[in-house]
Scaffold this active site. Structure first.
Site, mmCIF file in Angstrom:
data_model
loop_
_atom_site.group_PDB
_atom_site.id
_atom_site.type_symbol
_atom_site.label_atom_id
_atom_site.label_comp_id
_atom_site.label_asym_id
_atom_site.label_seq_id
_atom_site.Cartn_x
_atom_site.Cartn_y
_atom_site.Cartn_z
ATOM 1 N N CYS A 163 0.794 -1.224 0.000
ATOM 2 C CA CYS A 163 0.000 0.000 0.000
ATOM 3 C C CYS A 163 0.831 1.281 0.000
ATOM 4 O O CYS A 163 0.269 2.369 -0.151
ATOM 5 C CB CYS A 163 -0.940 0.012 1.202
ATOM 6 S SG CYS A 163 -1.838 -1.529 1.421
ATOM 7 N N HIS B 20 -9.321 2.720 -2.603
ATOM 8 C CA HIS B 20 -7.929 2.491 -2.223
ATOM 9 C C HIS B 20 -7.194 1.725 -3.318
ATOM 10 O O HIS B 20 -7.059 0.512 -3.246
ATOM 11 C CB HIS B 20 -7.933 1.698 -0.908
ATOM 12 C CG HIS B 20 -6.580 1.306 -0.392
ATOM 13 N ND1 HIS B 20 -5.398 1.831 -0.856
ATOM 14 C CD2 HIS B 20 -6.224 0.422 0.576
ATOM 15 C CE1 HIS B 20 -4.392 1.302 -0.203
ATOM 16 N NE2 HIS B 20 -4.856 0.430 0.659
ATOM 17 N N CYS C 49 -0.912 2.364 6.320
ATOM 18 C CA CYS C 49 -0.560 1.008 6.731
ATOM 19 C C CYS C 49 -0.207 0.208 5.487
ATOM 20 O O CYS C 49 -0.565 0.593 4.370
ATOM 21 C CB CYS C 49 -1.715 0.366 7.499
ATOM 22 S SG CYS C 49 -3.285 0.299 6.601
ATOM 23 N N GLY D 166 0.243 -3.828 3.816
ATOM 24 C CA GLY D 166 -0.008 -5.255 3.928
ATOM 25 C C GLY D 166 1.229 -6.024 4.348
ATOM 26 O O GLY D 166 2.350 -5.663 3.988
#
Length: 413
Positions: free
Chosen positions: A113, A369, A399, A401
């Site tokens: 991300c 997203h 954040c 993954g």
């Protein structure tokens, strides 16, 4: 006399703290262009029939059209993308087809991300190291073309390790882990999500995104299955009229968890989109007569347990502030990715950040997203342009993954 010398040294040599960071230096790494495509619902929205390499191609064309420099001046291109197989083939081909000469090299990067931010950071570090003068960072993700079907199978040896076996687990499960571990409530998560939609709706209607969104040529299949070109100009995932009460009626996404808190309304949508950021030294920008939007100060990455990967910003943001000598009070705007309301609410509360400073025009719950998340940089840079005070401190974070978090600090011009 000694005190005068100390003050003088601070004023002439400070590199940390608010005053030092707001000083302008010819070697600063600055942003002169920050543009993005509209964000469109995966498999349903405006880009559902457009290939990943076609999104790349259009983003590269737009970067040439809006960069205001000759494309041959770009020293390197770095593309953040997560789900794209054979991404470097697609990226290199799209760059050449768009008009970048074969003398301009190209690379791809994937840190889930934060891939878009990692592309920005890679280019910024190459400029700081004197390897290039100008570079282009791009983030592209088509979740329609490349659906996320979960993580890979692990070897038995790796799967016996407790943290490691959590890495490929569905990210929605990590939202439930965060909610349960930190005693969050469905009510506060729905409240946060509703405000994201409401801020995004207001910003879209007010035209706040017009400067950052470039009209995007895409493809649409007709009734016969033939593809035709269309122009997409606005985000299509924002649900007007969303309230906490309406979100409260949505069923839990993981009823098997018992007291499930995560829903399709308080989690980010899966989305297609792209963004591009042009970086160079301040010296070069002034030489070329370009408008400077912001300067990149630092990027940090932190690791957390994969089962609660959403709390990554909780570690990354303090690290970024410590590296720069800043405090929460020095920061004017925070952009924290809303992968799930659970992790966003917990991070903001635990960090003690004023909610009024966070995602002022809505976040990923409202927009969606795209996993590369280069969008964050364009959003936060363009948000700065709507505020009057120069030297605005901007922090973006997300954040990541498998259990990480990233944060970056920018100073608006």
């Amino acid at each position: 006399m000694e005190r005068i010398k100390q003050v003088s040294a601070h004023l002439t040599g400070a590199t940390k703290g608010l005053y030092g960071l707001q000083r302008q230096n010819p070697d600063d790494v600055v942003i002169t262009m920050a543009i993005r495509s509209p964000l469109c619902k995966a498999r349903k929205g405006g880009f559902k029939d457009t290939r990943t390499d076609e999104l790349m191609l259009e983003m590269f064309k737009q970067s040439i059209a809006h960069g205001n420099i000759a494309p041959e001046l770009v020293g390197d291109i770095c593309i953040g993308t997560v789900l794209t197989p054979d991404s470097v083939y697609h990226a290199r081909g799209a760059a050449l087809a768009a008009g970048y000469p074969d003398t301009v090299p190209c690379q791809t990067i994937n840190r889930f991300c934060s891939s878009g931010l990692m592309a920005v950071t890679t280019i910024a570090n190459q400029i700081r190291g004197g390897q290039i003068e100008i570079g282009l960072a791009v983030g592209v993700e088509s979740m329609s073309d490349n659906p996320d079907n979960g993580g890979p199978k692990q070897s038995e040896e790796i799967a016996t390790n407790y943290p490691a076996r959590d890495c490929p687990k569905p990210m929605g499960w990590t939202s439930e882990n965060v909610g349960a571990a930190f005693a969050l409530t469905r009510d506060e998560m729905d409240d946060f999500a509703a405000k994201s939609y409401q801020k995004a709706e207001h910003a879209q209607k007010a035209g706040y995104f017009d400067a950052e969104i470039v009209p995007f040529t895409a493809y649409k299949k007709d009734a016969s299955g033939n593809r035709e070109q269309v122009i997409i100009t606005k985000d299509d995932g924002i649900r007007y009229g969303t309230t906490k009460e309406s979100l409260g009626k949505i069923r839990a996404a993981f009823p098997q968890w018992g007291n499930s808190l995560t829903t399709g309304g308080n989690a980010s949508q899966i989305t297609d989109g792209a963004a591009a950021v042009l970086l160079m030294t301040r010296r070069k920008a002034q030489e070329l007569g370009l408008t400077i939007l912001a300067k990149h100060v630092t990027t940090v990455v932190a690791g957390v347990a994969p089962r609660v990967m959403g709390i990554g910003p909780l570690l990354a943001i303090p690290m970024a502030l410590k590296n720069t000598g800043l405090t929460h009070e020095d920061v004017d705007l925070f952009e924290i990715n809303e992968a799930f309301a659970s992790q966003a609410v917990y991070c903001v509360k635990e960090l003690g950040i004023d909610f009024a400073k966070v995602n002022v025009n809505g976040g990923a719950i409202a927009f969606g997203h795209p996993l590369d998340e280069c969008l964050h940089i364009t959003v936060i840079v363009s948000s700065n342009s709507r505020f009057s005070r120069k030297g605005k401190v901007l922090v973006t974070s997300m954040c990541i993954g498998t259990g990480m978090g990233a944060a970056a600090v920018f100073i608006g011009e």
